[in-house]
Design an enzyme around this catalytic site. Structure first.
Site, short mmCIF file in Angstrom:
data_model
loop_
_atom_site.label_atom_id
_atom_site.label_comp_id
_atom_site.label_asym_id
_atom_site.label_seq_id
_atom_site.Cartn_x
_atom_site.Cartn_y
_atom_site.Cartn_z
CB SER A 251 -1.00 -0.01 1.24
OG SER A 251 -0.03 0.18 2.36
CE LYS A 252 -2.82 2.98 -0.45
NZ LYS A 252 -3.64 2.54 0.52
#
Length: 477
Positions: A251-252
């Site tokens: 994820s980010k």
RNA sequence: GUCCCCUUCGUCUAGUGGUUAGGACUCAGGAUUUUCGAUCCUGCAACAGGGGUUCGAAUCCCCUAGGGGACGCCA
């Protein structure tokens, strides 16, 4: 029957690395089989879907070099290829299940559902839908309608074991009763993922569903739907997910995760495809640097592993560097120009520019590295990078070297690699200084750095007059 | 909580009953060089644990542990 596969992203953001890998696998498999690769946009989530995301995803797919035979922009015999344009189709299919008694209206509100679910978990029962509205009488229905409740349509999941032979997992079985009756059509008439997916895959005659293994537990639901429609189920291949260094879903917070970001930093599409392909797949040859064509030629599901892979940007960097080093200079130059311009550098003529690129090429991992690696050629004078460099410049022997260097400079015409070597040789003889003591001060004066490309190459690009100016700057009068 | 899936060097992986468990990235050392890089060579480093089956298990079976996923009117 000819192979038909699809990549079905939902346009709710950037094209993620994990999804890109799924797209690549589908595409590579399709090309390997001489089959058809279809792009379908799953935009049933009105809240989060956007046209902008869809454009971005198409662009990123193009950047990667993937092309599709059927899709929203190119059309095809099984369109439309955007789910939001297929709503009547889903409605019809839901009606059909309703009429056959395989689906039913459910009037439970999200709050009621949540409450009952929590209670079920607390009591150690299954968290699945409890079947409350499964056998509503007409009167009960009327009552709910009178309350103003908008119903959803749920699929009545048969109480049978559901198993399938996954191409990468092998036999997978979900025991009967594990799957609750799930929603196929929302209150607003939009289909849910599992329903739209099956209707589309069925109608589009998809032969192989290749997707991330986070969909593994959706598969029994979908198979139940195929059976309800009397359709043949496609083959399923669930490929392992890509994880971050902490072993959780990428994820980010793991840094760059979208294809767009990798493109921006100067990763090459071939390198990204190559690297991503090697996550959970390996060539029988054991080789790792594989062209797209070889990927297509050699792809085989039997070589796809079952365990998730951690995304290692360090190895990607290495691989990207390999591709950069393999590239011919004119092409690499073209790719570097936008980065140099963005850095605000005044670009010299093409010949010199290519010389610069040739010199820095071995040290680039990403295209954006060219900005820092070539800075010395674009700025008037570089300051010594650290205290140690300053010390080097102030050494007594350095002054002798610089004086001698400047005298020799007057004896040559143009600065070339050969002339520079000659000068350094004479300077060494004249001053008795050699090796590191000789070269390092000159390097620092010319580039400001203690490390860098072969100095004669640098000097040639800098040219005689700039060399003179840069050396002179450090000579004490 | 229920169900499904996964588990070989730090990371990506090879391996399908008999291998000194191989390769790649990283790291360390060496060669080369004026330096770094690139290149070449060398090295460090793994079968999650426990039971079986077998003459023999990384490979087959069971259990445990750890991790992931699903259980959404997200996909």
């Amino acid at each position: 029957m000819s192979v038909r596969v699809r990549f079905a992203p939902s346009p709710t953001g950037k094209l993620h690395i994990g999804n890109a890998r799924t797209a690549i696998m589908n595409w590579v498999f399709a090309r390997h089989e001489n089959g058809t690769f279809i792009l379908r946009i799953e935009d049933t989530d009105v809240e989060r879907s956007s046209e902008e995301s869809e454009r971005g995803i198409l662009q990123d797919l193009h950047w990667l070099g993937l092309n599709w035979d059927e899709g929203p922009d190119v059309g095809g015999p099984h369109g439309p290829y955007r789910q939001s344009e297929r709503l009547v189709i889903y409605r019809e299919h839901a009606e059909r299940l309703l009429q056959e008694g395989k689906a039913f209206y459910c009037y439970c509100t999200p709050d009621e559902l949540e409450e009952r679910k929590q209670k079920a978990i607390a009591e150690g029962r299954s968290a699945n839908y409890d079947g409350r509205c499964r056998n509503l009488t007409e009167a009960e229905r009327q009552a709910f309608e009178a309350e103003g409740r908008k119903p959803v349509i749920r699929f009545h999941v048969p109480e049978v074991d559901l198993s399938f032979d996954d191409i990468v997992r092998g036999e997978v079985t979900f025991p009967a009763g594990q799957i609750g009756d799930f929603i196929i059509l929302r209150a607003d008439g939009m289909p849910t993922y599992n329903f739209a997916c099956v209707v589309d895959d069925g109608l589009m005659q998809i032969t192989h569903v290749i997707r991330g293994d986070d969909h593994l537990s959706n598969t029994p639901k979908q198979i139940a739907l195929y059976q309800a429609f009397g359709w043949e189920t496609p083959h399923f291949a669930h490929i392992p997910m890509i994880l971050g260094p902490d072993r959780t879903r990428l994820s980010k917070r793991h840094g760059a995760t979208s294809v767009e970001e990798f493109a921006k930093h100067g990763y090459l599409p071939q390198a990204l495809i190559n690297y991503l392909s090697l996550l959970s797949w390996s060539s029988e040859s054991g080789e790792e640097i594989l062209s797209v064509q070889r990927l297509i030629d050699e792809f085989d599901f039997s070589r796809v592993s079952k365990s998730p892979a951690i995304f290692d940007v360090v190895k990607l960097n290495w691989m990207n560097g390999v591709y950069i080093r393999q590239m011919d200079v004119p092409h690499l130059t073209d790719l570097c120009v936008p980065y140099l311009k963005k850095a605000g550098y005044k670009l010299p003529d093409r010949l010199v520019l290519e010389k610069i690129i040739r010199v820095v090429q071995p040290s680039l991992e990403k295209l954006e590295d060219v900005i820092a690696k070539s800075e010395m050629f674009f700025i008037d004078e570089s300051e010594p990078e650290n205290e140690q460099a300053v010390v080097m410049l102030n050494r007594e022997s350095t002054q002798k070297v610089f004086w001698s260097f400047l005298r020799q400079l007057d004896t040559i015409g143009q600065m070339t690699v050969e002339q520079f070597r000659k000068i350094m040789k004479v300077v060494s003889e004249e001053t008795g200084v050699m090796g590191k003591d000789l070269w390092m001060p000159v390097r620092i004066a010319l580039t400001g750095k203690m490390h860098g490309p072969d100095l004669p190459l640098v000097a040639e690009i800098l040219g005689k007059e700039k060399c003179r100016r840069l050396i002179k700057r450090w000579v004490l009068e």
